[in-house]
Design an enzyme around this catalytic site. Structure first.
Site, PDB file in Angstrom:
ATOM      1  N   ARG A 179      86.892 -12.461  56.839  1.00 35.53           N
ATOM      2  CA  ARG A 179      85.983 -11.721  55.961  1.00 35.53           C
ATOM      3  C   ARG A 179      85.943 -12.379  54.592  1.00 35.53           C
ATOM      4  O   ARG A 179      86.959 -12.477  53.900  1.00 35.53           O
ATOM      5  CB  ARG A 179      86.450 -10.267  55.826  1.00 35.53           C
ATOM      6  N   SER A 257      81.404  -1.151  61.817  1.00 35.20           N
ATOM      7  CA  SER A 257      82.065  -0.207  60.922  1.00 35.20           C
ATOM      8  C   SER A 257      81.387   1.149  61.035  1.00 35.20           C
ATOM      9  O   SER A 257      80.151   1.231  61.044  1.00 35.20           O
ATOM     10  CB  SER A 257      81.979  -0.688  59.471  1.00 35.20           C
ATOM     11  N   LYS A 286      87.302  -1.578  49.823  1.00 35.83           N
ATOM     12  CA  LYS A 286      85.999  -0.908  49.881  1.00 35.83           C
ATOM     13  C   LYS A 286      85.817  -0.045  48.626  1.00 35.83           C
ATOM     14  O   LYS A 286      85.833   1.182  48.696  1.00 35.83           O
ATOM     15  CB  LYS A 286      85.912  -0.030  51.132  1.00 35.83           C
TER      16      LYS A 286
END
Length: 355
Positions: A179, A257, A286
């Site tokens: 990521r 997700s 996040k």
């Protein structure tokens, strides 16, 4: 091979086995087309089918007598046992090979060109069968390994990225997601370019391959394809899973997700292979995302028909509470990437998950 008393029987035999071989090849071809999305395998099976079709002489068709065939309509119980596409394909490969052998044996002296072509196609089919089996099994194998993975490492940009991932793999991690979102910094402190992303993904792909681990790429289908990743992970704002499947093919894994039960249910309808469930806790990974807490994890445990990974601020201390909801698989970032000893951190998490 023929006698004056048996020419019609031999012609009928050749016709029946040409039909059998061409029909079986069509079954294989359509699985390669619709099931595997492999144009190369489609082209090979189509070529075999058309080569036989060109030699399906009119005299064979005129000798046909389906009504008088004593085996018309005869079935075998094994045909009802082929529940999986792979079993259907395997059975048809065998069917075609047997038909081709009959064409070889009875074609000699009657149609030597047909006998020679049948032999050539039969040997080519042996190779095609292996490639189709491998292609069919690779997706199934990935999904079995996905179900078996208890601990999922999601990376974050770091100057020690490769070292951390290698240590986690040595600690037992068998599922890794690369990521590197827009705005991430490269190891030199400069904004990360796609060239750096590709280089890092290639390095992690090689590490995962050496350790027998699955490797996924977050969001970037182009990079996933470039490094032959095992699949991609998509956020709610990324490409739709259906489009990702078109680009990746049926063998690759697609994760999604989710932050609510409705999103999980939609992911299942979309054919996703797994979902992330969270964030369970507030996490700097996040920023601005409200945690969903453990209630949604309980819902996922009760409703999900596909693997789900609880994610979001999960570490050794709060893992028991997550497992108490019915979750059996978790994804982590900082619990491993920021640990003084990533390998030991991975071992301790796995021990708790498997205990």
């Amino acid at each position: 091979m023929t006698t004056p008393e048996q020419p019609a029987a031999v012609l009928r035999l050749l016709d029946a086995n040409l039909d059998r071989a061409r029909e079986g090849l069509r079954v294989i071809e359509d699985w390669c087309r619709f099931g595997l999305d492999r144009a190369d395998l489609v082209a090979r099976s189509k070529d075999m089918r058309q080569r036989l079709g060109r030699l399906h002489d009119e005299r064979y068709k005129q000798a046909r007598d389906a009504a008088g065939d004593v085996a018309t309509g005869m079935a075998h119980p094994a045909q009802r046992e082929r529940e999986q596409p792979q079993a259907v394909v395997a059975a048809n490969c065998g069917r075609v090979q047997e038909a081709l052998r009959v064409l070889e044996e009875f074609g000699r002296g009657v149609d030597d060109r047909l006998a020679e072509e049948a032999a050539a196609v039969r040997y080519a089919l042996y190779d095609l069968e292996v490639d189709v089996i491998r292609a069919s099994a690779s997706g199934q194998e990935r999904r079995e390994r996905l179900r078996a993975a208890r601990l999922y490492l999601v990376t974050s940009p770091s100057p020690r990225l490769e070292a951390v991932v290698e240590a986690a793999l040595e600690g037992g991690v068998r599922l890794v997601q690369y990521r590197a979102k827009d705005g991430s910094l490269a190891p030199d402190g400069q904004p990360m370019t796609d060239a750096v992303r590709l280089q890092q993904a290639q390095a992690l792909r090689q590490l995962c391959s050496r350790h027998g681990a699955l490797f996924l790429v977050n969001d970037r289908i182009d990079i996933a394809l470039a490094v032959d990743a095992d699949g991609v992970h998509l956020g709610q704002g990324d490409l739709p899973p259906a489009l990702a499947r078109q680009l990746l093919g049926p063998e690759k894994l697609i994760g999604r997700s989710t932050h609510a039960l409705e999103q999980l249910q939609q992911a299942m309808r979309d054919g996703c292979d797994y979902v992330g469930v969270g964030p369970v806790n507030a996490t700097p990974t996040k920023p601005g995302r409200q945690p969903v807490g453990l209630d949604y994890v309980r819902q996922a445990a009760a409703e999900s028909a596909i693997p789900f990974f609880a994610i979001g601020g999960i570490e050794k201390g709060n893992l028991p509470a997550v497992l108490a909801t019915g979750a059996t698989q978790v994804a982590v970032v900082r619990a491993i990437t920021e640990a003084p000893d990533p390998a030991q951190a991975a071992r301790e998490l796995l021990e708790a998950l498997q205990g």
